[in-house]
Design a protein around this motif. Sequence first.
Motif, short mmCIF file in Angstrom:
data_model
loop_
_atom_site.label_atom_id
_atom_site.label_comp_id
_atom_site.label_asym_id
_atom_site.label_seq_id
_atom_site.Cartn_x
_atom_site.Cartn_y
_atom_site.Cartn_z
N UNK A 94 40.48 41.13 50.97
CA UNK A 94 41.42 41.04 49.86
C UNK A 94 40.91 40.07 48.80
N UNK A 97 38.05 41.47 46.79
CA UNK A 97 38.51 42.57 45.97
C UNK A 97 39.33 42.06 44.78
N UNK A 101 38.28 42.29 40.70
CA UNK A 101 39.13 42.90 39.67
C UNK A 101 39.49 41.88 38.59
N UNK A 105 36.89 41.99 35.03
CA UNK A 105 37.51 42.92 34.09
C UNK A 105 38.63 42.24 33.33
N UNK B 13 34.19 49.91 39.96
CA UNK B 13 35.02 49.34 41.01
C UNK B 13 36.33 48.76 40.54
N UNK B 14 36.67 48.90 39.25
CA UNK B 14 37.90 48.29 38.78
C UNK B 14 39.13 48.91 39.46
N UNK B 16 39.36 50.69 42.23
CA UNK B 16 39.37 50.47 43.68
C UNK B 16 39.86 49.06 44.02
N UNK B 17 39.24 48.05 43.37
CA UNK B 17 39.58 46.68 43.75
C UNK B 17 40.99 46.30 43.29
N UNK B 18 41.34 46.70 42.06
CA UNK B 18 42.69 46.35 41.61
C UNK B 18 43.73 47.10 42.44
N UNK B 20 43.49 48.18 45.59
CA UNK B 20 43.61 47.56 46.91
C UNK B 20 44.37 46.25 46.82
N UNK B 21 44.04 45.44 45.79
CA UNK B 21 44.71 44.16 45.61
C UNK B 21 46.22 44.34 45.50
#
Lengths: 300, 283
Positions: A94, A97, A101, A105, B13-14, B16-18, B20-21
């Motif tokens: 987590x 990840x 994000x 970004x 990956x934006x 996917x990661x956001x 999942x978060x």
Amino acid sequence: MAGIAQTLHGARRHHDYQASPATREAPWVRYSVLTLALGFFALFLLLPLFTVFSEALRKGWGVYFAALVEPDALSAMRLTLLAAAIAVPLNLVFGVSAAWAIAKFEFRGKQFLITLIDLPFSVSPVVAGLIYVLVFGAQGWFGSWLSDHDIRIIFAVPGIVLATIFVTFPFIARELIPLMEAQGRDEEEAATLLGASGWQTFWRVTLPNIKWGLLYGVILCNARAMGEFGAVSVVSGHIRGMTNTLPLQVEILYNEYNFAAAFAVASLLALLALITLALKTYIEWRQTATLSPDSMEPTT
Amino acid sequence: MLNLFPRPRVLPGFGLTLGFTLVYLSLIVLIPLSAVVFKTLSLTFAEFWQIVTAPRVLASYKLSFGASLLAAGINTVFGALLAWSLVRYRFPGRKLVDALVDLPFALPTAVAGIALTALYAGNGWLGKLLEPLGIKVAFTPLGVLVALVFIGLPFVVRTVQPILEDLELELEEAATCLGAQRWQIIRRVILPALTPALLTGFALAFARAVGEYGSVIFIAGNLPMVSEITPLMIITKLEQYDYTGATAIALVMLAASFILLLVINTLQGWSAASSSSAGGRKS
């Protein structure tokens, strides 16, 4: 807790403040401040730490080791290790990840998301345990469904794992977000433009850059996971040999007036805390040793 | 700065990661926390008010918030002195002290609780010294204060320390050249620069202390109306299978911690802004 990014920021200057008259205090001021500060430190931090070990060994090494190899203590150790072994990797995935994000970004509501990630830090551990009782307990949202399917979460191991995940939720994300924000995204963008896939970029470029910060977060997360008391206490049900973690075992032994055994188990946890602090200090030292003060200056 | 031409997203990956978060955050934190609100909504306001203002609960707020304020205050004073000593002075064992300041973060709260109780009980090292003076610490509200001081100390030290390290020496040198005395510089130059950090540390220590459970229950004695903290009231209700009562009190605590979180965020923003304007090098 001051993160690794902050440590790096602050570690570059080593002034001798007492050399310049502009930043020097009179010796009596210096000694009074030092006496007050270190006296307070010794009284409130050193003395309790010392007490744990001295009480644990009060009845000798024989009693000490007997308390540690007792079956309930061993089962508590296993459960503590199990809870940490599930909670830390999940929060690690987590954390990486979320940091990817947030740091790589731009999007609306980023600051709000960071606040939400911080939320478990400001919730009382007791409330953290309570919320899972409300969701999974006998009278909770899924209570009747779970009992129909004979699944136990509260007063069982899954509840303990969930409570542990909750209280250690922000640790790794909090370390990585400022670190990765400070590092920017130029290196990753270069790797991508040169044709690397997302995973290649992450493994070869990002991970080597954040490995110390990552380890730092993992160590702190693990210490809290193994030491959590309040939240786990609410969902555990205190079934000896079944749902007792090490901190809960300390409580049970202590409430039975079995002080030597309680402090023996407690000394294991205190040792874990000392190892955690030693590793943390080592990582901070590594970081400041590898990066010379000049490389901390902004390049643009 | 107005950014008319936002950079295109190069990195993958934006989503996917956001995604999942957000899913993980909702499952572990947000949905379970919302259960507190929904459970409380099953009460009428009168019932809710009766639970959260019962005399025993009110006494617990007084102790929890009062002792936390006092502990955070003590921590602010001694935390500042400790941070100052660590940054400005050189003494043997400084690195060890610096590393051990974080002990309350790393030491499990139950361990801290039993250690403090053993120290301050009538037959403990410190209890033995204090009891003849008529000071009882263990199993009184004073014991609660001691435990809260223990767990809150690193918050102040670790917020003040980096600001102190970043303080520009030129400010002090300029003040000296202009004829200021050392204590004037500390009061007029250094203290104002540290104020946001001191307040942030105070708020962090306070927020932690209000919710603290493990280190307090052993030393508090847990006498109704005298030394019961608010988190203990939640536990007591749960042990009586009064889930609604426990949840109502939990909602009050959640509201308090949410307000504190907002205050801390504001203070941290102010702290960051003023440390970069008061001479901290921008990076």
